[in-house]
Design a protein around this motif. Structure first.
Motif, PDB file in Angstrom:
ATOM      1  N   TRP A 181       1.076  -1.234   0.143  1.00 43.61           N
ATOM      2  CA  TRP A 181       0.051  -0.027  -0.047  1.00 43.61           C
ATOM      3  C   TRP A 181       0.908   1.461   0.009  1.00 43.61           C
ATOM      4  O   TRP A 181       0.512   2.207  -0.651  1.00 43.61           O
ATOM      5  N   TYR A 184       2.314   1.595  -3.435  1.00 47.49           N
ATOM      6  CA  TYR A 184       0.965   1.903  -4.188  1.00 47.49           C
ATOM      7  C   TYR A 184       0.588   3.699  -4.115  1.00 47.49           C
ATOM      8  O   TYR A 184       0.590   4.264  -5.123  1.00 47.49           O
ATOM      9  N   ARG A 185       0.529   4.059  -2.681  1.00 46.26           N
ATOM     10  CA  ARG A 185       0.253   5.266  -2.624  1.00 46.26           C
ATOM     11  C   ARG A 185       1.409   6.342  -3.257  1.00 46.26           C
ATOM     12  O   ARG A 185       1.026   7.555  -3.903  1.00 46.26           O
ATOM     13  N   GLU A 189       1.054   9.231  -5.811  1.00 44.74           N
ATOM     14  CA  GLU A 189       1.473  10.701  -5.659  1.00 44.74           C
ATOM     15  C   GLU A 189       2.282  11.008  -6.819  1.00 44.74           C
ATOM     16  O   GLU A 189       2.160  12.389  -7.260  1.00 44.74           O
TER      17      GLU A 189
END
Length: 197
Positions: A181, A184-185, A189
């Motif tokens: 995660w 992924y974040r 961004e």
């Protein structure tokens, strides 16, 4: 073949939203259920207090079905947004019990009235104030699910917990661990920054 019951379907969606919202409190401290996690102060216990108040109004006052609950936070002289947070003397147990009483009152209204039963929402503009139970059910389902979505985000900010219920993580969540995660974040961004250029 069973017969289709629109009122039962709507009631099921309302119950589902209620349970999802209430589950967001599970396992959290008094501080975490009260702490404001958005610039506008959104917090879990306040959402529940607000939605309980909403149900008493829409399924009570709208259909001239008194609920008898003292709700000082919605009186004319109440502080603005007083229904959106719990004071230190309003315990989790008090607010959850209030919500359960709202459920019982609302459920009685839903059970006893037909979908086309008329009502009047006293706080809506006069041209929109006349309603039916059907319209109010749809309205309260939408409002409760909207606030359950707010609660989803607040709960995720607190401890990373996501999902509709403990046994249902939405089934749409990618099966990643914390590292996945984070990666992924970071990718999202980067994409957002690249799109801005």
């Amino acid at each position: 073949m069973s017969t289709w019951d629109p009122k039962a379907d709507l009631h099921l969606y309302l119950r589902s939203a209620r349970e999802a919202l209430l589950w967001k409190l599970d396992g959290l401290s008094e501080y975490d259920i009260r702490r404001p996690l958005t610039p506008t102060g959104t917090n879990l216990l306040g959402l529940i207090k607000h939605v309980a108040t909403v149900e008493f109004g829409y399924f009570g006052d709208t259909f001239a079905r008194p609920h008898g609950e003292p709700l000082p936070w919605i009186k004319d002289d109440a502080e603005v947004n007083a229904d959106m947070w719990a004071t230190p003397d309003q315990s989790r147990e008090d607010i959850v019990a209030l919500y359960h009483r709202a459920w019982a009152h609302s459920d009685a209204t839903i059970t006893e009235l037909d979908l086309d039963s008329p009502g009047t929402v006293p706080w809506w503009p006069k041209d929109r104030a006349p309603v039916t139970l059907h319209r109010i059910l749809v309205h309260v389902i939408a409002e409760t699910h909207r606030h359950a979505g707010h609660a989803d985000i607040v709960r995720e900010l607190i401890d990373g917990t996501v999902g509709v219920r403990q046994d249902n993580d939405n089934m749409n969540m990618a099966p990643g661990d914390q590292a996945w995660w984070a990666t992924y974040r970071e990718r999202l961004e980067r994409a957002a920054r690249e799109a801005e250029r």
